[in-house]
Motif scaffolding. Structure first.
Motif, PDB file in Angstrom:
ATOM      1  N   GLU A 139       0.807  -1.218   0.000  1.00 15.30           N
ATOM      2  CA  GLU A 139       0.000   0.000   0.000  1.00 15.30           C
ATOM      3  C   GLU A 139       0.840   1.268   0.000  1.00 15.30           C
ATOM      4  OE1 GLU A 139      -0.607   2.431   2.449  1.00 15.30           O
ATOM      5  OE2 GLU A 139       0.736   1.613   3.964  1.00 15.30           O
ATOM      6  N   ILE A 140       2.036   1.260   0.620  1.00 11.51           N
ATOM      7  CA  ILE A 140       2.834   2.484   0.636  1.00 11.51           C
ATOM      8  C   ILE A 140       3.386   2.767  -0.754  1.00 11.51           C
ATOM      9  CG2 ILE A 140       4.940   1.331   1.389  1.00 11.51           C
ATOM     10  CD1 ILE A 140       3.711   4.945   2.172  1.00 11.51           C
ATOM     11  N   ALA A 141       3.762   1.734  -1.507  1.00 13.44           N
ATOM     12  CA  ALA A 141       4.215   1.953  -2.877  1.00 13.44           C
ATOM     13  C   ALA A 141       3.092   2.557  -3.712  1.00 13.44           C
ATOM     14  CB  ALA A 141       4.694   0.641  -3.492  1.00 13.44           C
ATOM     15  N   LEU A 142       1.883   2.030  -3.535  1.00 12.44           N
ATOM     16  CA  LEU A 142       0.733   2.559  -4.270  1.00 12.44           C
ATOM     17  C   LEU A 142       0.436   3.995  -3.845  1.00 12.44           C
ATOM     18  CD1 LEU A 142      -1.331   1.678  -6.374  1.00 12.44           C
ATOM     19  CD2 LEU A 142      -2.763   0.816  -4.521  1.00 12.44           C
ATOM     20  N   ARG A 143       0.569   4.294  -2.572  1.00 11.36           N
ATOM     21  CA  ARG A 143       0.348   5.654  -2.064  1.00 11.36           C
ATOM     22  C   ARG A 143       1.322   6.645  -2.695  1.00 11.36           C
ATOM     23  NH1 ARG A 143      -0.316  10.117  -1.071  1.00 11.36           N
ATOM     24  NH2 ARG A 143      -0.517  11.224   0.921  1.00 11.36           N
ATOM     25  N   VAL A 144       2.594   6.272  -2.794  1.00  7.72           N
ATOM     26  CA  VAL A 144       3.590   7.157  -3.388  1.00  7.72           C
ATOM     27  C   VAL A 144       3.358   7.323  -4.887  1.00  7.72           C
ATOM     28  CG1 VAL A 144       6.057   7.472  -3.821  1.00  7.72           C
ATOM     29  CG2 VAL A 144       5.290   6.596  -1.604  1.00  7.72           C
ATOM     30  N   ILE A 145       3.013   6.242  -5.558  1.00  9.55           N
ATOM     31  CA  ILE A 145       2.740   6.312  -6.997  1.00  9.55           C
ATOM     32  C   ILE A 145       1.575   7.258  -7.282  1.00  9.55           C
ATOM     33  CG2 ILE A 145       1.830   4.950  -8.937  1.00  9.55           C
ATOM     34  CD1 ILE A 145       3.542   2.591  -7.770  1.00  9.55           C
ATOM     35  N   ARG A 146       0.545   7.212  -6.448  1.00 11.19           N
ATOM     36  CA  ARG A 146      -0.588   8.130  -6.631  1.00 11.19           C
ATOM     37  C   ARG A 146      -0.168   9.580  -6.418  1.00 11.19           C
ATOM     38  NH1 ARG A 146      -4.635   4.023  -3.421  1.00 11.19           N
ATOM     39  NH2 ARG A 146      -5.626   3.086  -5.273  1.00 11.19           N
ATOM     40  N   ALA A 147       0.698   9.828  -5.424  1.00 12.03           N
ATOM     41  CA  ALA A 147       1.196  11.188  -5.209  1.00 12.03           C
ATOM     42  C   ALA A 147       1.997  11.657  -6.414  1.00 12.03           C
ATOM     43  CB  ALA A 147       2.046  11.235  -3.945  1.00 12.03           C
ATOM     44  N   CYS A 148       2.812  10.773  -6.969  1.00  6.89           N
ATOM     45  CA  CYS A 148       3.573  11.122  -8.178  1.00  6.89           C
ATOM     46  C   CYS A 148       2.638  11.492  -9.322  1.00  6.89           C
ATOM     47  CB  CYS A 148       4.461   9.950  -8.592  1.00  6.89           C
ATOM     48  SG  CYS A 148       5.858   9.638  -7.503  1.00  6.89           S
ATOM     49  N   ARG A 149       1.597  10.700  -9.491  1.00  6.12           N
ATOM     50  CA  ARG A 149       0.645  10.969 -10.579  1.00  6.12           C
ATOM     51  C   ARG A 149       0.031  12.359 -10.425  1.00  6.12           C
ATOM     52  NH1 ARG A 149      -1.877   6.989 -13.263  1.00  6.12           N
ATOM     53  NH2 ARG A 149       0.190   6.075 -13.159  1.00  6.12           N
ATOM     54  N   GLU A 150      -0.337  12.728  -9.214  1.00  9.20           N
ATOM     55  CA  GLU A 150      -0.958  14.039  -8.986  1.00  9.20           C
ATOM     56  C   GLU A 150       0.033  15.186  -9.157  1.00  9.20           C
ATOM     57  OE1 GLU A 150      -3.033  14.050  -5.274  1.00  9.20           O
ATOM     58  OE2 GLU A 150      -4.337  12.372  -5.825  1.00  9.20           O
ATOM     59  N   LEU A 151       1.321  14.907  -8.945  1.00  5.86           N
ATOM     60  CA  LEU A 151       2.346  15.928  -9.119  1.00  5.86           C
ATOM     61  C   LEU A 151       2.898  15.972 -10.535  1.00  5.86           C
ATOM     62  CD1 LEU A 151       4.320  15.362  -5.777  1.00  5.86           C
ATOM     63  CD2 LEU A 151       2.931  17.366  -6.372  1.00  5.86           C
TER      64      LEU A 151
END
Length: 448
Positions: A12-24
């Motif tokens: 879940e933390i990898a997915l959380r970071v990937i989502r933040a990257c997508r938004e940035l």
């Protein structure tokens, strides 16, 4: 801003970071072991690279494979998440040597704070309260006995390089101290390749309080209030909430400013957590600092409306903080329950397997961070957490009521797989939990 970030983690933390990257607007690269080839973070990333077999030492902990994947895919930064290599200063140094930005504090600061003895020395010099005990590692059983006699029993032995609730022994009887020291040193060597141990007074019935901090390279440092992480099993957290029912505005301001001052003095950068114990008299004592994003960061996000992972990435890219201390306002109350593939009836023993049914809850002010779907396999090689349920309410009672509703909706079932869902439902309705009377020995004192 970074162009491409490699996420050196899983779940879940990898997915959380990937989502933040997508938004940035940042391209993301996932790494995965062969056991995780079908995992959600692999599908979510813009690119994915297999870094080895299931065993963590040959995949997620294998620095050459991780760095090689970053260079191969054109990444200019690495986000370590939590666990694995997230607090490994050697990994951060290798990243720097290869021209990769490490999304975390400078390696020397990480090394100094990751060594518990060094951290006590630095934080004590910054004026924060330390529990009576040793600052340097214990040199002999005779020294340990002399210190324990001076500060009084019970005492606790802790591995200098420890973490995750491991490498810890509580000693109540002087006769047990020599054997406990030998055992703790052996455990520390086996777990962390460092047998060094320090000793401090053990607080019975303490609360575990931690302060979220964020610092940049421009002299800005802020705290975002505290989290109460007192419900634990084997020194590992099960439930976190913010704000703590035991911390008033005056104490919140005091420990928050102390944490910020210490971070400035040691040259900290990025997101971090200063951990304290709160005793029965309301006095707080520094315990350790975690130099990474925490599992429980969502409860802080829920009460502050600040995206900690996005802020962490921006700070690592050299940007100043996007908010000041006066902008931080705690609103309402948030609670997080860690849903693990564990059997509470067998001492929370891991219970991996396939999740034939996986239906997370929803509705207003309910957040579920997970990498699982129906049909997901929970492998036996990694941490047993399959989801985090985070809820927000106008006050603590409202948040607890909402958590009960969310847990009742949650379905996570499969052949041979057990979860902590039932445990959390019983805990949320426990009278002492509802009254906010929770300490680190709660599960030792109460049947849940």
């Amino acid at each position: 801003m970074f162009r491409t970030i490699l996420v050196a983690n899983r779940g879940e933390i990898a997915l959380r970071v990937i989502r933040a990257c997508r938004e940035l607007g940042i391209r993301s690269v996932a790494v995965y072991s062969r056991a995780d080839a079908d995992s959600a973070h692999v599908r979510a990333a813009d690119e994915a690279v297999c870094v080895g077999p299931a065993a963590p030492a040959r995949s997620y902990l294998h620095i050459p494979n991780i760095v090689g994947a970053a260079l191969k895919t054109g990444a200019d930064a690495v986000h370590p998440g939590y666990g694995f290599l997230s607090e490994n200063p050697d990994f951060a140094r290798v990243c720097a040597e290869e021209g990769l930005a490490f999304i975390g504090p400078p390696p020397d600061v990480m090394a100094a704070l990751g060594d518990k003895s060094s951290a006590r020395r630095l934080i004590g010099a910054a004026g924060l309260p330390l529990l009576p005990g040793t600052v340097e590692p214990v040199a002999s059983a005779e020294e340990a006995a002399a210190v324990a006699d001076r500060i009084g029993y019970p005492v606790i032995l802790k591995a200098v390089a420890g973490g995750g609730g491991r490498g810890i022994t509580v000693v109540r009887d002087p006769a047990d101290l020599p054997r406990a020291l030998r055992t703790t040193r052996a455990d520390a060597q086996a777990l962390f390749r460092d047998p060094s141990v320090y000793l401090e007074r053990y607080l019975e019935g303490a609360r575990h309080i931690e302060v979220q901090v964020v610092c940049d390279d421009h002299g800005n440092a802020v705290h975002l209030g505290e989290r109460d992480c007192s419900v634990q099993r084997r020194n590992q957290k099960l439930v976190e909430e913010s704000p703590s029912p035991a911390v008033d505005d005056a104490l919140r301001e005091r420990i928050g400013q102390e944490a910020v001052r210490a971070c400035r003095e040691v040259g900290y950068r990025g997101v971090g957590t200063m951990e304290f114990l709160l005793d029965a008299e309301g006095r707080h004592w520094f315990m350790e600092m975690n130099t990474r994003i925490q599992v429980e960061h969502p409860v802080t996000e829920m009460v502050t409306d600040i995206d900690l992972v996005a802020e962490q990435i921006r700070v690592a890219a050299g940007a100043p903080l996007s908010f000041a201390q006066d902008d931080v306002r705690l609103r309402g109350h948030a609670i997080e329950c860690r849903i693990n593939a564990e059997d509470p009836d067998r001492g929370f023993a891991p219970a991996p397997g396939r999740l034939d049914r996986f239906e997370p809850p929803g509705g207003p002010w309910v957040r579920v961070d997970t990498h699982c779907v129906a049909g997901s396999e929970v492998p036996p090689y990694y941490d047993s957490m399959i989801a985090k349920v985070i809820v927000w309410g106008e006050d603590r009672d409202a948040a607890a009521d909402r958590m009960r509703r969310a847990l009742e909706e949650f379905r996570a079932e499969g052949p041979g797989t057990r979860t902590t869902l039932g445990f959390h439902l019983r805990l949320i309705d426990h009278a002492e939990f509802r009254r906010g009377r929770v300490t680190t020995d709660f599960l030792a004192r109460h049947t849940v």
